[in-house]
Scaffold this active site. Structure first.
Site, mmCIF file in Angstrom:
data_model
loop_
_atom_site.group_PDB
_atom_site.id
_atom_site.type_symbol
_atom_site.label_atom_id
_atom_site.label_comp_id
_atom_site.label_asym_id
_atom_site.label_seq_id
_atom_site.Cartn_x
_atom_site.Cartn_y
_atom_site.Cartn_z
ATOM 1 N N ARG A 51 -0.188 3.000 12.529
ATOM 2 C CA ARG A 51 -0.956 1.621 12.237
ATOM 3 C C ARG A 51 -0.746 1.241 10.772
ATOM 4 N NH1 ARG A 51 -7.414 2.272 13.318
ATOM 5 N NH2 ARG A 51 -7.174 0.506 12.164
ATOM 6 N N HIS A 52 -0.273 2.335 10.101
ATOM 7 C CA HIS A 52 -0.153 2.001 8.514
ATOM 8 C C HIS A 52 1.191 1.667 8.094
ATOM 9 C CE1 HIS A 52 -3.704 4.476 8.354
ATOM 10 N NE2 HIS A 52 -4.195 3.568 7.434
ATOM 11 N N ARG B 275 -0.879 -6.129 12.267
ATOM 12 C CA ARG B 275 -1.628 -5.481 13.137
ATOM 13 C C ARG B 275 -2.411 -6.169 14.149
ATOM 14 N NH1 ARG B 275 -6.261 -1.512 10.188
ATOM 15 N NH2 ARG B 275 -4.444 -0.357 9.415
ATOM 16 N N GLU C 228 -10.712 -2.180 14.651
ATOM 17 C CA GLU C 228 -10.832 -3.160 13.689
ATOM 18 C C GLU C 228 -9.944 -3.991 12.911
ATOM 19 O OE1 GLU C 228 -11.014 -1.309 9.658
ATOM 20 O OE2 GLU C 228 -10.518 -3.362 9.256
ATOM 21 N N SER D 60 -11.462 -7.176 7.848
ATOM 22 C CA SER D 60 -12.900 -6.917 6.937
ATOM 23 C C SER D 60 -13.164 -8.285 6.216
ATOM 24 C CB SER D 60 -12.465 -5.802 6.038
ATOM 25 O OG SER D 60 -12.881 -4.537 6.538
ATOM 26 N N ARG E 283 0.761 -1.286 -0.027
ATOM 27 C CA ARG E 283 -0.093 0.138 0.014
ATOM 28 C C ARG E 283 0.956 1.191 -0.074
ATOM 29 N NH1 ARG E 283 -5.051 -1.978 1.986
ATOM 30 N NH2 ARG E 283 -5.123 -4.115 1.359
ATOM 31 N N GLU F 31 0.823 4.046 1.101
ATOM 32 C CA GLU F 31 0.311 4.767 2.066
ATOM 33 C C GLU F 31 0.782 6.045 2.470
ATOM 34 O OE1 GLU F 31 -2.637 4.607 3.619
ATOM 35 O OE2 GLU F 31 -3.313 2.465 3.430
#
Lengths: 434, 434
Positions: free
Chosen positions: B217-218, B408, B357, B360, B209, B211
């Site tokens: 968190r990334h 994570r 979270e 997903s 990613r 990002e």
């Protein structure tokens, strides 16, 4: 509602109402009766369609449509598994499928390799096409289980790296937040670093090679099974682990993917209790004596020599596997440990399997000063390696390791002529989709 | 020569001559006697140095030097494991190590995160720093074992892709033989395609990613644990598999990484027999009723709402895990299956764990026509998706899946404030080495 069962579980439910789900593999529309052959992940099931209305519905259902079938399981010695489903009702779970450019139900697909690769998500529904991937999954499971049992720890190292080390020409460049990054050609430096933490590590992951060669053996991206271990005497301890790893991979294929072995129509190789070993210099002598070639001064083995040596190992040792040790230091990566007893030769080795080099391995250098000397001796600058060399400043044990190219191994195992046949979505000079 | 044993095996060899190998973890130079504390991958061993000449040699051996020690194992209730080594001889396997910017033997390293990350190959030699990676290895092993047991097949899908689908802005570009390629942000489309072949698949691999966010968190590259399964009723079958997967991961951590659990100073969470589930709309009502906020029309959960719901699940269900189903279709990826019974809501869900979270998941669309409609309805062109959409033309079963971000999850489990603490060599906006 009755729980879905798999086709292979039908026999245990003879006489019962059952529910199956899968694909319309084939329809057989005979005069007096019709059959729906249903395919699920486990195999095939025969569904008997006697009713005329049902038959008319079946005629409208093209092959590969996804259906759910309920009916009664009854014994029939002629059906696959000895049980078939009668008085079926079914529901279409997906729109009727569009026709494919080949007939999936044939034992061997009649299609060219490019057609098969373009349609991989469908071509692999054919049991024979799918088999190499089931063998690969079982093999990787055996790789990990063997190493877990030997006290290895799995690691995940970065594929985005800051330097194009190791043959910089074949590396892919990446736009990295306005900077230049590269895709890792191997986890080499990182797995070595992690020997300092876990002693024994492995990684299963993609590696990237900007290979401009358009051959049956080269891919731009493949799956590398990497291992590295510390506190070795020398390369022989690495070879010992390799023997265990291949025994574990083959055993797991036999145990977990027996149907794939059958579908591929292959015999799994025996792995001898100890892999036969020949030194590079002795190997050249053997070949020279047999073929009359003058191989003095040769620094590497030609493909024909590898084939000759494999045949020799089969004759002399009854083994499809052969380790060639002591490759000349000049032809191996700079981090290869030289053999102190034989100047000019290294502790780097190859494993030949069925005539082909399958993996490379070595004891590596473990002292900072040795790295600096080795890089300098090759006329290279240590600058691109600087961050890597730091790994060796703070106490690294003698160590070594190896890497197995998963696709290349499975191709050799299944006799695939092209490594792309055993790669889900191959990437090469021309191919970037699907 | 006596075979090397590990520090934890000393107790079984009391009274015998033994050989250990590892790092000089610490020296204790007392007046009458000196101790060499040796560290290997299993733990620590105490070596008693009484002889004056030996003591002088020990004084010259900095911490982290790699040594091999031979001596006699004798019982001593005060030594680690109840046994120590006396009358030692030792050999240095590597040059004396250069000093590190921190003292490794301290229970907690006194160093900033950037210092630790720059020196990861050494910092992780500290048991507490290393623990998250041992937990991760055990967790991934549990992930695979659980899915293997449920009939899943492991796949390896390409990380080099031809189209920047899924939020094109955050994708890395690659120079691919003079063309443009991209690094895959997820194996999403490929794992869906493979449901058509194997019904149930998983993959453990890197995802990328681009990002631009500089948060705790990334990451630009992380390890994704992906699974996808066909022939589901709806998303509930996916949630059932997720429950099994987390139970398997936690169980394997307990069984295989007990020392890491202790070193990390954590308690592993219980996984309830069934994960508690709340619908998005009901979740908003619960929060609104409790906090007085007007949440009507909200399309997503704010971090504070996720924390509130987690605390609620803990109170109401005694669970640190909570599934929120039915996220509004508009806020989920276009391939998410809508809920036919509740217009505007989807069969997409999140798993909250300890207020955050974590994953997903969703049932996906499985009909070609539904894909075309969904993409068109969002005002997007189907062109970039064309090769992907082909996957759905030839019979795809109803299916769904999920992805777990390994780092994570481990960060949440160990209470790490920054996901980089549990990443071997993190990649982000600023960091591309080591």
């Amino acid at each position: 509602m009755v729980q879905r069962i798999l086709s292979t579980e039908l026999a245990a439910h003879a006489g019962e109402q059952v529910r199956l789900a899968g694909w319309v593999h084939r329809r057989r529309l005979l005069k007096s009766v019709a059959f729906l052959i249903l395919r699920d992940r486990a195999g095939l099931a025969q569904v008997v369609v006697a009713d005329q209305t049902a038959r008319q519905r079946l005629e409208q259902l093209p092959e590969e449509t996804v259906v759910e079938v309920t009916g009664r399981a009854v014994a029939n010695p002629d059906a696959p598994g000895g049980v078939e489903v009668v008085e079926p009702g079914w529901e279409t779970l997906s729109e009727p499928a569009e026709p494919l450019p080949f007939e999936l139900y044939r034992p061997e697909l009649r299609a060219s390799l490019p057609t098969v690769l373009d349609a991989a998500p469908f071509a692999l529904r054919n049991a024979r096409q799918r088999a190499p991937f089931e063998l690969a999954a079982a093999g990787v499971r055996g790789f990990r289980a063997t190493l877990d049992g030997l006290g290895f720890t799995e690691v995940h190292t970065p594929k985005l790296v800051g330097y194009a080390t190791e043959s910089g020409a074949n590396v892919f460049g990446v736009d990295y937040f306005g900077r230049r990054a590269y895709l890792a050609q191997s986890p080499q430096f990182y797995k070595q670093a992690m020997v300092g933490v876990f002693e024994r590590v492995y990684e299963v992951g993609p590696v990237f090679r900007a290979e401009p060669h358009d051959t049956a053996r080269h891919l731009a991206e493949y799956t590398s099974l990497d291992a590295e271990l510390g506190f070795v005497r020398d390369h022989r301890d690495v070879i010992g682990v390799i023997r265990e790893v291949f025994a574990g991979m083959i055993d797991t294929m036999a145990e977990r993917a027996g149907a794939a072995v059958a579908a591929a129509g292959i015999t799994l190789p025996e792995v001898p209790a100890e892999l036969p070993v020949v030194h590079f210099a002795e190997a050249l002598e053997l070949i020279g004596a047999a073929t009359g070639e003058d191989l003095s001064g040769e620094q590497d083995l030609a493909p024909a020599h590898e084939r000759w040596l494999s045949a020799w190992a089969e004759r002399e040792h009854g083994s499809e596997w052969l380790i060639v040790t002591g490759y000349p230091t000049a032809k191996r990566a700079f981090y290869t440990h030289p053999d102190p007893a034989r100047p000019g030769y290294s502790r780097g080795f190859d494993l030949l399997f069925r005539g082909l080099e399958l993996i490379s391995g070595a004891q590596r250098l473990h002292r900072y000063a040795d790295y600096v000397a080795a890089i300098t001796a090759r006329g290279e600058s240590i600058e691109p390696y600087a961050s890597y060399l730091e790994f060796f400043r703070h106490g690294m044990p003698p160590h070594g390791g190896f890497a197995i190219g998963l696709e290349r191994f499975v191709a050799r195992l299944t006799g695939a002529a092209n490594v792309r046949e055993v790669t889900l979505f191959p990437r090469d000079l021309h191919r970037l989709t699907p």
